[in-house]
Design a protein around this motif. Structure first.
Motif, PDB file in Angstrom:
ATOM      1  N   LEU A   1       0.483  -1.127  -0.324  1.00 57.84           N
ATOM      2  CA  LEU A   1       0.021  -0.320  -0.024  1.00 57.84           C
ATOM      3  C   LEU A   1       0.957   1.219  -0.065  1.00 57.84           C
ATOM      4  N   THR A   2       0.574   2.429  -1.290  1.00 53.41           N
ATOM      5  CA  THR A   2       1.535   3.422  -1.498  1.00 53.41           C
ATOM      6  C   THR A   2       0.562   4.704  -1.630  1.00 53.41           C
ATOM      7  N   PHE A   3       2.172   6.023  -1.089  1.00 57.40           N
ATOM      8  CA  PHE A   3       0.918   7.328  -0.997  1.00 57.40           C
ATOM      9  C   PHE A   3       1.700   8.123  -1.689  1.00 57.40           C
ATOM     10  N   THR A   4       1.689   8.782  -2.779  1.00 59.13           N
ATOM     11  CA  THR A   4       2.336   9.879  -3.147  1.00 59.13           C
ATOM     12  C   THR A   4       2.381  10.919  -2.343  1.00 59.13           C
ATOM     13  N   ASP A   5       1.893  11.175  -1.577  1.00 59.10           N
ATOM     14  CA  ASP A   5       2.368  12.572  -0.039  1.00 59.10           C
ATOM     15  C   ASP A   5       2.847  11.592   0.994  1.00 59.10           C
ATOM     16  N   ASP A   6       4.308  12.652   1.502  1.00 61.03           N
ATOM     17  CA  ASP A   6       4.602  11.395   2.744  1.00 61.03           C
ATOM     18  C   ASP A   6       3.590  11.522   4.032  1.00 61.03           C
ATOM     19  N   CYS A   7       2.502  12.697   3.980  1.00 57.30           N
ATOM     20  CA  CYS A   7       1.613  12.947   5.641  1.00 57.30           C
ATOM     21  C   CYS A   7       0.638  11.551   5.604  1.00 57.30           C
ATOM     22  N   PHE A   8       1.277  10.664   4.721  1.00 54.49           N
ATOM     23  CA  PHE A   8       0.775   8.824   5.010  1.00 54.49           C
ATOM     24  C   PHE A   8       1.310   7.787   5.482  1.00 54.49           C
ATOM     25  N   ARG A   9       1.681   7.483   6.231  1.00 57.88           N
ATOM     26  CA  ARG A   9       2.352   6.202   6.880  1.00 57.88           C
ATOM     27  C   ARG A   9       2.033   5.000   7.138  1.00 57.88           C
ATOM     28  N   VAL A  10       1.890   4.325   6.039  1.00 63.55           N
ATOM     29  CA  VAL A  10       1.424   2.571   6.784  1.00 63.55           C
ATOM     30  C   VAL A  10       2.733   2.177   8.067  1.00 63.55           C
ATOM     31  N   VAL A  11       1.934   1.335   8.685  1.00 67.65           N
ATOM     32  CA  VAL A  11       2.173   1.106   9.869  1.00 67.65           C
ATOM     33  C   VAL A  11       1.911  -0.275  10.045  1.00 67.65           C
ATOM     34  N   GLY A  12       3.170  -0.746  10.554  1.00 64.16           N
ATOM     35  CA  GLY A  12       2.878  -2.608  10.029  1.00 64.16           C
ATOM     36  C   GLY A  12       2.370  -3.711   8.980  1.00 64.16           C
ATOM     37  N   HIS A  13       1.685  -4.485   9.396  1.00 61.54           N
ATOM     38  CA  HIS A  13       1.900  -5.193   8.111  1.00 61.54           C
ATOM     39  C   HIS A  13       0.141  -4.741   7.897  1.00 61.54           C
ATOM     40  N   TRP A  14       0.107  -4.524   6.078  1.00 63.37           N
ATOM     41  CA  TRP A  14      -1.695  -3.928   6.040  1.00 63.37           C
ATOM     42  C   TRP A  14      -1.535  -4.877   4.760  1.00 63.37           C
ATOM     43  N   PRO A  15      -2.739  -5.906   5.327  1.00 61.29           N
ATOM     44  CA  PRO A  15      -2.884  -7.158   4.482  1.00 61.29           C
ATOM     45  C   PRO A  15      -3.363  -7.075   2.745  1.00 61.29           C
ATOM     46  N   ILE A  16      -3.360  -6.671   1.901  1.00 63.60           N
ATOM     47  CA  ILE A  16      -3.055  -6.623   0.139  1.00 63.60           C
ATOM     48  C   ILE A  16      -3.975  -7.586  -0.160  1.00 63.60           C
ATOM     49  N   PRO A  17      -4.659  -6.773  -1.131  1.00 64.59           N
ATOM     50  CA  PRO A  17      -6.563  -8.447  -1.409  1.00 64.59           C
ATOM     51  C   PRO A  17      -4.979  -8.847  -2.908  1.00 64.59           C
ATOM     52  N   SER A  18      -4.650  -8.218  -3.323  1.00 67.46           N
ATOM     53  CA  SER A  18      -3.556  -8.985  -4.831  1.00 67.46           C
ATOM     54  C   SER A  18      -2.220  -8.261  -5.347  1.00 67.46           C
ATOM     55  N   ASP A  19      -1.643  -8.516  -5.472  1.00 64.47           N
ATOM     56  CA  ASP A  19      -0.186  -8.445  -5.760  1.00 64.47           C
ATOM     57  C   ASP A  19      -0.502  -7.447  -7.375  1.00 64.47           C
ATOM     58  N   ARG A  20      -1.636  -7.620  -7.394  1.00 63.08           N
ATOM     59  CA  ARG A  20      -2.225  -6.373  -8.942  1.00 63.08           C
ATOM     60  C   ARG A  20      -1.767  -5.275  -8.991  1.00 63.08           C
ATOM     61  N   ASP A  21      -0.946  -3.932  -9.449  1.00 57.69           N
ATOM     62  CA  ASP A  21      -0.896  -3.189  -9.197  1.00 57.69           C
ATOM     63  C   ASP A  21      -1.830  -1.814  -9.499  1.00 57.69           C
ATOM     64  N   GLN A  22      -1.967  -1.148  -8.311  1.00 60.12           N
ATOM     65  CA  GLN A  22      -3.930  -0.329  -9.061  1.00 60.12           C
ATOM     66  C   GLN A  22      -4.344   0.565  -7.964  1.00 60.12           C
ATOM     67  N   ASP A  23      -4.678   1.282  -8.724  1.00 61.82           N
ATOM     68  CA  ASP A  23      -5.458   2.714  -7.433  1.00 61.82           C
ATOM     69  C   ASP A  23      -6.673   2.337  -7.257  1.00 61.82           C
ATOM     70  N   ILE A  24      -6.777   2.646  -5.378  1.00 63.26           N
ATOM     71  CA  ILE A  24      -7.765   1.875  -4.992  1.00 63.26           C
ATOM     72  C   ILE A  24      -8.218   3.666  -4.281  1.00 63.26           C
ATOM     73  N   GLU A  25      -9.384   3.618  -3.183  1.00 62.44           N
ATOM     74  CA  GLU A  25      -9.691   3.832  -1.935  1.00 62.44           C
ATOM     75  C   GLU A  25      -9.519   3.397  -0.659  1.00 62.44           C
ATOM     76  N   ILE A  26      -9.384   4.200   0.112  1.00 57.70           N
ATOM     77  CA  ILE A  26      -9.684   3.474   1.888  1.00 57.70           C
ATOM     78  C   ILE A  26     -10.622   4.067   2.299  1.00 57.70           C
ATOM     79  N   GLY A  27     -11.266   3.461   3.000  1.00 59.93           N
ATOM     80  CA  GLY A  27     -13.344   4.259   3.052  1.00 59.93           C
ATOM     81  C   GLY A  27     -12.651   4.028   4.901  1.00 59.93           C
ATOM     82  N   MET A  28     -12.630   5.113   5.421  1.00 60.39           N
ATOM     83  CA  MET A  28     -12.847   4.920   7.318  1.00 60.39           C
ATOM     84  C   MET A  28     -13.568   6.152   7.512  1.00 60.39           C
ATOM     85  N   ARG A  29     -14.775   5.131   9.233  1.00 55.60           N
ATOM     86  CA  ARG A  29     -15.287   6.019   9.661  1.00 55.60           C
ATOM     87  C   ARG A  29     -14.375   6.943  10.741  1.00 55.60           C
ATOM     88  N   SER A  30     -15.590   8.384  11.208  1.00 53.43           N
ATOM     89  CA  SER A  30     -15.130   8.556  12.025  1.00 53.43           C
ATOM     90  C   SER A  30     -14.352   8.258  13.375  1.00 53.43           C
TER      91      SER A  30
END
Length: 367
Positions: free
Chosen positions: A254-283
């Motif tokens: 999981l990657t971001f274009t800006d360094d104000c986002f940082r993935v911590v630990g292991h984030w499970p990814i559904p496939s190895d296919r490169d693609q654009d996605i959206e992450i949804g999160m409730r407040s």
């Protein structure tokens, strides 16, 4: 009690395809809420069940019997329209009694009394509709449907355009009716909170890939909230609405274009296919942490600036801008000040991944 089975229902008005291969089964005795935006065909679907519209294609079965060609009077279905549909020249008592002409006078009185008890309109029976408020009109229309005791009850936006405290009381009256006089109830709304309050099951309507609308998810309220099938379902439930962040899957990460986002630990990814996605999160899945905190739990750190705060129910909501994206976060105590630069943490177990078409990506949640 009877079940309602809709199979491959199609309906168009001219060149406008409203319903597209719609399938829905409502078991006998269930209270199902059809949830979707205005214009998605919810009312059209009710009218097809009631016999007020004919489908262009597909089957309707009531209690296992084909019904799409039956006239409305032979379907044992009652409907409460969005605009009440009470007789303007009759008192409320006479409007309710009008549909009970085949019963004895004593049975009519008994049904009217029971309907009044459930809806609290006994003091309104001798008034005409033009002497009632919006909430009183809605209660009277529901009382009329209660008195009929149809096997299938259809409710078209029964709680719309009325004050919130009145809406809550009428919602409880609907639940009491369904519980005390068992039947199969289908309730239409565009309000996700209303659907969560009332439904046994929520059927979310949305646009199909071929045009027209269909049921995109049918599940219990908690499942709709926790595991939405797509982005439109996610947005139909919850207040404030879910926030979305653009990201990429690149070489299984999981990657971001800006360094104000940082993935911590292991984030499970559904496939190895490169693609654009959206992450949804409730407040309520997002909380503030110290910028120097040693966060190791799987999730996402977000650094941004507070642009707005407001109070909602018993907590504060802060709008935080990170790069060119915005998330909403809950604060049980007093929130940060507008203009503050803060760090947020989102637990990946409470986040949702969607592809560019809005469909949920199957992700194995970490233990």
């Amino acid at each position: 009690m009877v079940d309602v089975q809709l199979s491959e229902i199609e309906k168009s008005y001219g060149n406008c395809r409203v319903l597209a291969t719609l399938n829905l089964h409502v078991a006998a005795g269930q209270y199902v809420v059809l949830l979707g935006p205005s214009g998605c065909g919810k009312t059209t679907l009710l009218k097809i069940i009631a016999g007020l519209e004919q489908p262009d294609h597909g089957q309707l079965c009531l209690g296992g019997n084909r019904a799409e060609h039956l006239p409305p009077r032979k379907r044992d279905v009652s409907i409460v329209f969005q605009h009440d549909a009470l007789y303007p020249h009759l008192s409320i008592r006479d409007s309710i009694a009008f549909g009970l002409k085949s019963l004895s006078a004593s049975e009519r009185r008994s049904r009217i009394d029971q309907a009044c008890q459930l809806t609290g309109i006994a003091s309104l029976l001798d008034r005409r509709p033009d002497h009632l408020s919006g909430g009183e009109l809605r209660r009277a229309a529901i009382a009329k449907a209660i008195a009929r005791r149809a096997s299938v009850r259809l409710l078209d936006e029964p709680l719309s355009a009325i004050d919130s405290h009145v809406r809550h009381g009428i919602a409880n009256a609907l639940i009491d009716w369904h519980t005390s006089h068992p039947g199969t109830t289908i309730h239409v709304t565009h309000n996700g909170q209303e659907a969560m309050h009332i439904a046994d099951l929520i059927a979310v309507m949305g646009t199909s890939t071929s045009g027209g609308n269909q049921i995109v998810q049918l599940a219990r309220p908690e499942e709709i909230y926790r595991t939405p099938a797509n982005k439109s379902v996610a947005l139909s439930i919850g207040s404030p609405p879910m926030s979305f962040l653009g990201a990429k899957i690149k070489q299984g990460q999981l990657t971001f274009t800006d360094d104000c986002f940082r993935v911590v630990g292991h984030w499970p990814i559904p496939s190895d296919r490169d693609q654009d996605i959206e992450i949804g999160m409730r407040s309520n899945a997002i909380g503030q942490v110290s910028p120097k905190a040693d966060v190791t739990k799987n999730g996402l750190l977000i650094s941004g600036t507070v642009t707005r705060t407001y109070f909602s129910n018993d907590h504060w909501i802060a709008s935080v801008k990170a790069a060119d994206q915005v998330v909403l976060a809950d604060f049980t105590d007093r929130p940060p000040t507008v203009g503050d630069h803060i760090t947020l943490y989102a637990d990946c177990q409470k986040c949702h991944l969607f592809d560019t078409t809005g469909q949920s990506l199957a992700v194995k949640r970490p233990r």
